[in-house]
Design a protein around this motif. Sequence first.
Motif, PDB file in Angstrom:
ATOM      1  N   VAL A 840       0.363  -1.195   0.151  1.00 54.65           N
ATOM      2  CA  VAL A 840      -0.048   0.104   0.248  1.00 54.65           C
ATOM      3  C   VAL A 840       1.507   1.285  -0.175  1.00 54.65           C
ATOM      4  O   VAL A 840       2.167   1.704   0.797  1.00 54.65           O
ATOM      5  CB  VAL A 840      -0.612   0.124   0.835  1.00 54.65           C
ATOM      6  N   ASN A 841       0.410   1.837  -0.557  1.00 56.71           N
ATOM      7  CA  ASN A 841       0.840   3.358  -0.817  1.00 56.71           C
ATOM      8  C   ASN A 841       0.139   4.355  -0.659  1.00 56.71           C
ATOM      9  O   ASN A 841      -1.330   4.294  -1.145  1.00 56.71           O
ATOM     10  CB  ASN A 841       1.957   3.993  -1.986  1.00 56.71           C
ATOM     11  N   TRP A 853       3.989  10.033  -3.197  1.00 54.15           N
ATOM     12  CA  TRP A 853       4.069   8.983  -2.689  1.00 54.15           C
ATOM     13  C   TRP A 853       5.155   8.066  -1.910  1.00 54.15           C
ATOM     14  O   TRP A 853       6.136   8.484  -1.987  1.00 54.15           O
ATOM     15  CB  TRP A 853       4.413   7.316  -3.284  1.00 54.15           C
ATOM     16  N   ARG A 854       4.144   7.331  -0.695  1.00 49.05           N
ATOM     17  CA  ARG A 854       5.189   6.791   0.309  1.00 49.05           C
ATOM     18  C   ARG A 854       4.508   5.657   1.133  1.00 49.05           C
ATOM     19  O   ARG A 854       3.066   5.573   0.481  1.00 49.05           O
ATOM     20  CB  ARG A 854       4.883   7.463   1.366  1.00 49.05           C
ATOM     21  N   GLU A 855       5.205   4.312   1.015  1.00 49.30           N
ATOM     22  CA  GLU A 855       5.122   3.326   1.529  1.00 49.30           C
ATOM     23  C   GLU A 855       4.164   2.943   2.628  1.00 49.30           C
ATOM     24  O   GLU A 855       5.034   3.677   3.948  1.00 49.30           O
ATOM     25  CB  GLU A 855       6.860   2.075   1.561  1.00 49.30           C
ATOM     26  N   ALA A 856       3.413   2.794   2.667  1.00 53.48           N
ATOM     27  CA  ALA A 856       2.300   2.591   3.939  1.00 53.48           C
ATOM     28  C   ALA A 856       3.486   0.968   4.683  1.00 53.48           C
ATOM     29  O   ALA A 856       3.171   0.902   6.403  1.00 53.48           O
ATOM     30  CB  ALA A 856       1.028   2.388   4.130  1.00 53.48           C
ATOM     31  N   ASN A 857       4.118   0.529   3.947  1.00 56.00           N
ATOM     32  CA  ASN A 857       4.157  -0.868   4.429  1.00 56.00           C
ATOM     33  C   ASN A 857       5.158  -1.622   4.114  1.00 56.00           C
ATOM     34  O   ASN A 857       4.813  -1.531   2.712  1.00 56.00           O
ATOM     35  CB  ASN A 857       2.862  -2.651   4.662  1.00 56.00           C
ATOM     36  N   TYR A 866      -5.785  -2.930   5.029  1.00 57.83           N
ATOM     37  CA  TYR A 866      -4.793  -3.038   5.985  1.00 57.83           C
ATOM     38  C   TYR A 866      -5.199  -1.360   7.035  1.00 57.83           C
ATOM     39  O   TYR A 866      -5.855  -0.932   6.418  1.00 57.83           O
ATOM     40  CB  TYR A 866      -3.602  -2.851   4.998  1.00 57.83           C
ATOM     41  N   LYS A 867      -4.632  -1.439   7.843  1.00 57.65           N
ATOM     42  CA  LYS A 867      -4.668   0.321   8.640  1.00 57.65           C
ATOM     43  C   LYS A 867      -3.426   0.410   8.754  1.00 57.65           C
ATOM     44  O   LYS A 867      -2.300  -0.069   9.608  1.00 57.65           O
ATOM     45  CB  LYS A 867      -4.831  -0.842  10.013  1.00 57.65           C
ATOM     46  N   ILE A 868      -3.263   1.484   8.555  1.00 58.65           N
ATOM     47  CA  ILE A 868      -2.176   2.892   8.189  1.00 58.65           C
ATOM     48  C   ILE A 868      -1.940   3.565   9.797  1.00 58.65           C
ATOM     49  O   ILE A 868      -3.012   3.664   9.682  1.00 58.65           O
ATOM     50  CB  ILE A 868      -2.357   3.432   6.417  1.00 58.65           C
ATOM     51  N   SER A 869      -0.992   3.439   9.706  1.00 58.89           N
ATOM     52  CA  SER A 869      -0.957   3.841  10.829  1.00 58.89           C
ATOM     53  C   SER A 869      -0.375   5.491  10.176  1.00 58.89           C
ATOM     54  O   SER A 869       0.604   5.799   9.657  1.00 58.89           O
ATOM     55  CB  SER A 869      -0.200   3.696  12.039  1.00 58.89           C
ATOM     56  N   TYR A 877      -5.939  11.887   2.225  1.00 57.85           N
ATOM     57  CA  TYR A 877      -5.010  11.096   1.644  1.00 57.85           C
ATOM     58  C   TYR A 877      -6.048  10.535   0.124  1.00 57.85           C
ATOM     59  O   TYR A 877      -6.775  10.510   0.555  1.00 57.85           O
ATOM     60  CB  TYR A 877      -4.653   9.783   2.698  1.00 57.85           C
ATOM     61  N   GLN A 878      -4.449  10.259  -0.260  1.00 54.46           N
ATOM     62  CA  GLN A 878      -4.383   8.612  -1.234  1.00 54.46           C
ATOM     63  C   GLN A 878      -4.293   8.080  -1.521  1.00 54.46           C
ATOM     64  O   GLN A 878      -3.072   7.744  -0.440  1.00 54.46           O
ATOM     65  CB  GLN A 878      -4.542  10.008  -2.695  1.00 54.46           C
ATOM     66  N   PHE A 879      -4.984   6.603  -2.047  1.00 59.78           N
ATOM     67  CA  PHE A 879      -3.920   4.931  -1.829  1.00 59.78           C
ATOM     68  C   PHE A 879      -4.289   5.082  -3.400  1.00 59.78           C
ATOM     69  O   PHE A 879      -4.685   4.838  -3.954  1.00 59.78           O
ATOM     70  CB  PHE A 879      -4.591   4.843  -0.747  1.00 59.78           C
ATOM     71  N   GLN A 880      -2.765   4.390  -3.135  1.00 63.65           N
ATOM     72  CA  GLN A 880      -1.945   2.735  -4.371  1.00 63.65           C
ATOM     73  C   GLN A 880      -2.128   1.670  -3.678  1.00 63.65           C
ATOM     74  O   GLN A 880      -1.695   1.956  -2.891  1.00 63.65           O
ATOM     75  CB  GLN A 880      -1.028   3.207  -5.369  1.00 63.65           C
TER      76      GLN A 880
END
Length: 1555
Positions: A840-841, A853-857, A866-869, A877-880
């Motif tokens: 997840v980004n 973009w940043r890496e979530a995991n 997935y829980k992004i902390s 936020y936007q996600f990929q």
Amino acid sequence: MSLPFYQKLHQHYDRSYRNRDLSTTMSQYQQEKKSSAIYTHGSTAYSSRSSAAHRQESAAFSQASAASYQHQASRASEFALSSAASHKAASAYDYGYSHGLTDSSLMLDYSSKLSPQTKRAKRSLLSGEEKENLPSDYMVPIFSGRQVHVSGITDTEEQRIKEAAAYIAQRNLLASEEGVTASKRSSVSKQSMSTLHQEEALEKKSRKVAIREKAEHLSLKKTLEETEAFHKKLNEDNLLHAPEFVIKPRSHTVWEKENVKLHCSIAGWPEPRVTWYKNQVPINVQAHPEKYIIESRYGMHTLEIIGCDFEDTAQYRASAMNAKGELSAYASVVVKRYKGEFDDTRFHSGASTLPPSFAVTPYGYASRFEIHFDDKFEVSFGREGETMSLGCRVVITPEIKHFQPEIQWYRNGVPVSPSKWVQTHWSGDRATLTFSHLNKEDEGLYTVRARMGEYYDQYSAYVFVRDADAEIEGAPASPLDVVCLDANKDYIIITWKQPAVDGGSPILGYFIDKCEVGTDTWTQCNDIPVKFARFPVTGLIEGRSYIFRVRAVNKVGIGLPSRVSEPVAALDPAEKARLKSRPSAPWTGQIIVTEEEPTEGVVPGPPTDLSVIEATQSYVVLSWKPPRQRGHEGILYFIEKCDAGTENWQRVNTELPVKSPRFALFDLAEGKSYRFRVRCSNSAGVGEPSEATEVTVVGDKLDIPKPPSNIIPSRNTDTSVVVTWEEPKDAKELVGYYIESSIVGSGKWEPCNNNPVKGTRFTCHGLKTGQSYIFRVRAVNAAGLSEYSQDSEAIEVKAAIAPPSPPCDITCLESFRDSMVLGWKQPDKTGGAEITGYYVNYREVIDGVPGRWREANIKAVSDEAYKISNLKENMVYQFQVAAMNIAGLGAPSAISASFKCEEWTIAVPGPPHSLKYSQVRKTSLVLQWKPPIHSGRTPVTGYFVDIKEASAREDRWRGLNEAALKHTYLKVQGLKEGESYVFRVRAVNQAGVGKPSDLAGPVVAETRPGTKEVVVSVDDNGIISLNFECDQMAPSSEFTWSKDYVPTEDSPRLEVESKGNKTKMTFKDLGTEDLGIYSCDVTDTDGIASSYLIDEEELKRLLALSQEHKFPTVPVKSELAVEILEKGQVRFWMQAEKLSANAKVNYIFNDKEIFEGPKYKMHIDRNTGIIEMFMEKLQDEDEGTYTFQVQDGRATGHSTLVLIGDVYKKLQKEAEFQRQEWIRKQGPHFAEYLSWEVTGECNVLLKCKVANIKKETSIIWYKDDREISVDEKHDFKDGICTLLITEFSKKDAGIYEVVLKDDRGKDKSRLKLLDEAFKELMTEVCKTIALSATDLKIQSTAEGIRLYSFVTYYVDDLKVNWSHNGTPIRYSDRVKSGVTGEQIWLQINEPTPNDKGKYVMELFDGKTGHQKMVDLSGQAYDEAFAEFQRLKQAAIAEKNRARVVGGLPDVVTIQEGKALNLTCIVWGDPAPEVSWLKNEKLLASDEHCNLKFEAGKTAYFTINGVRTSDSGKYGLVVKNKYGSEISDFTVSVFIPEEEARSVAEEPQKGNKKAK
């Protein structure tokens, strides 16, 4: 790895040394030519002949060293050639024909001076390695001159005739004193001469040797001078031939403002005149001198176009014409135009700095030509002897009119030339390659290449050719690639490749057959099969052409022959070279080899460099160089051998001298050691022997290769697998490899290729999807096939894996102050492997501007949530999301919607997620989901499922369940077939119902074709399993089993096995804890799934079935039974459902086993399952219990029959009866006993069927022991005897008997027609009578109306009942029923309207009632009633009419004088009036005749004292209102004396007349 000399010198075993330019040029211009010789002034071919001839002649006569020989050859070539270009062409022909190059390839080399590109191609003709490996002492065949090939190699008989004629002419010419050699036209260069003198100085020679060399040198010089004079006298007419393009003009693509040159080289005599055309219009150089330059120099013709512009895009043609004909060649020029601004400095001749990806279209410059292949041929499978066509459509954009692509086909990278086996065709948009007769040689990778200018594209697919069906089952397949090598006068070496299929037993060897060209007779060349795949064929006739074939043999028989080889002539290479350089001569028949006429003899010296070049267990091949000292004439060779360690030399070829410096020795002892030497001989004598060879052991020098190793299969497609391996160590001269495959567990191996493949990688096609295969490989060389390699690891055939597609539908499932929970749907395509996780980004969005973009995991997430902390509160936020499998990370998903990170304070649960549907049928489906991430303030207590039609509005949602569901699945029922639906799910807790989930669907309610269900099965061991099969699986699809829609992967009670498109889940110990719904889902499909419910009832059934299978019984179709056969035989039998060949039966009687013998006969029919035992007769001791015990493998069964007491006695009696029946039937007897039949006329027919009768046989009928006389005698024609009884009734009851007898015996049949039998017969008679009844009819009478029906006849047993309007009629005086004769009637007196209606007459035969109905109403009643009234009135009138009742006589005779008193009674109502008549006149009463009428009834007639006058006719007339009547009488008065006379007279009688 080195290759044998014959492969290096005769085939391009590796074409990788050719550069791209040369390969393209060869593929463009290479073709066969009907006439390949080129004769011009100073022409290349003629010069080539001079070079080749000199090289061969100098090899025959020179005694100088190798360097001196090469120097003299070079000097002779300089004398013969008139230009450097001709010298280069001669060299090319000399080398090219020795290596099998075609004419066009050589001509391409010749033109290298004027074409820079072909210069580069020329440099790649011979690699350095080939030059080093080329043996200087091996004289390869030289194919220069007029013809491309020697006799038998050309395609037409006419060419072979010309070749043979040319050869005869040359031999005759060389035999004459005016022998022809190459002419000298220039002197030897000083440098060459100095080199020669230096080499000669290094060698000490005797005076005799020096004088001899000098004499030979002068002789050679003289020969050259004579040859030159001969050619000056040649008639030029013999050299005439049509134009021929040695090099065709090549198409070009250039930039605008560039110059372009079109080159072509043309041969022909007279020299052709060349004209250039543009789009079929001649180019006028004088009209456009600034545009075109046309040049012709040394056979090279050039058209230069200066400053090309778009108008120069056209098709150009070079037309060559002379007296023998005209020939044209075409080339296209495409001029590209740059669409941007032009920079003139960037366009200059010969170079361009524009990107090479530009090309031209009819409208100007564009990007490039796009070449696409549509309707492509796939991997194809054929069989030997079949036809096959490969084709594809070639689409080129942009399309240019009159500009066709160049199409070339390749097999394994080698251009395919049209032949009798294969033809190519180009239709303008489709390229086709057709095989008229497939052979294993045609197997390989086929490539079609389409070229447009400098752009090209290609497409490839493999063609597999399977072996033809063997004529003898188990015989080996045919060998392949039969090639003729090292052709000489004395022998030709034949090579071939071993087949992949040996028929099931090892190949013992091969037989080689030869056939002379022009005949159909095949001759076997070897008596003993040879194992080595190379064999020298001897016994050939010099100058003749032959073709060869090879057959493999094993212990079963001989297989089919291979494809025949190309024809080859039995000639020395030198003879072939001279043959090629000579003009044709008229055909004169057989080729006759004429030796050169000897001159003054010189005894030849010993041959040199003798060596054994090939040794096998069947033969040895020797090679040597001719002696330096040999004289001017030709020489012969004698070969000698001796055993190693001895000097006992024996001549091998005593009868047939050898003419070539090659010889093959046969009949050598295998394993024995020999030495060999050679002597030369001519007319002067036999020279000294050569040095002996080293000791040679007879046996194969080439060992069978070791098996390959490290066999590794890898997935490729759903029908193919790539197999790689390592080459065996110390492998020599490998031809290739054979690969075999086998389905795991089948034990059956199938070849994957029938033509050995080179390299260590091969793609095996035609495999079954989902099956597991193992592979093995064998290496092949001329010595044979290696052992099989070790089997590879098993691999399942399915498509290679790839990264998955992007996930979709990213949604926020729960949000906190600093974290968010995301959910998404898994990718549509998993890439053929299980998804191992997700990455997840995320990025921040500030005022609508996204950040980086940043890496979530860092570690992959396995779930689809997935829980992004560590997020920022109130930040958007936007996600990929990207999915990953073992193939790698897939592409990221589309960017999600913007979600704000904030604390959710809602009390209700969040939306469920991961909705999916499966088991879609026409009225139902199963919906599944996962619980919400956010459960609210209290736990989730259930779920509500909503549904609506996909096209319906949002307000059309409706719930499917009233009470909340506890589980996370629901089977939706009651769907409408063909309708599209969407679903959503809402979670509920104590606070209420939460937000709905994302939609699932739309999904159409339909049962797709091919849909299959889970099937339960119980195997022979009682193991219970659920099975599912799917025919619509994707290559990456997998089966997933669930119980109550929860995966069962870790269940210890279940075991799952999947193979191909089938899967099976097995219960280890089925019990009550296994109750539930079992479902199987297929991944990577559109919801394909099925389920099976195991409830308590199904559990009981399955356990019972399992118990039955664990302890199997032989299923019995019919239990043990007994029947009586003819002659009283007894047959005990039973039938099983099926029996195997190993089934056994034990026969038990009263607990003791009985066996076959005189009393018992046993038989088992395993096809039908019938088990039998026969006994001739039943005796008292045979009473008891009979049992048949059956055992068939693990299954057992038995059947028992108890025959005791009355049952046995009855059976015994029946057996005895059948025995007596058989005895009875030996004489006349009844085949069918006496029986009765009621005929249609209601008569009774007694009948019987007799058999075994003859003419003397008689038949007698009896009733109650009294014989019945029969009017007719039976003729027994049809075997039926009958007795007809008419109007059968009770009087005919009794016992009937018929007796049949003759001298052989008698038989009788009795029929008892009494009591019940008689009743049954009478019932049938009554039934027949009832059926004969006519329809009811209506008849009016004076008394009333009568209803009646007629029958054939009536008997009292037939009961008659009448009903009126459904009510039985009560009989009275007014309504009566009766039978009169054959009439059955109902009389209705004085009918009234109440008598109207339907009347039914029922005739009851004792069992069945038969009804007849008539409707007495309406008009029918009215008419009948009117008729009744009329008849009634008539009856009344008749009744009351006046009439004379009686009393008057007809004649009264009375004596005269007597008194006559007559009294008459009359009746009438009212009382009638009475009057009398005499002689028809009214008679009045008086005293004489007194007439009285008293009381209206009595009339008195009295005559007192009768007189004669009273005689006469009297009448009494009575009359009332209903009518009248006259009663006449006659009175005759006689006198006594006249009495006699009056007697004779006839008195008159009175008559009664009614009026």
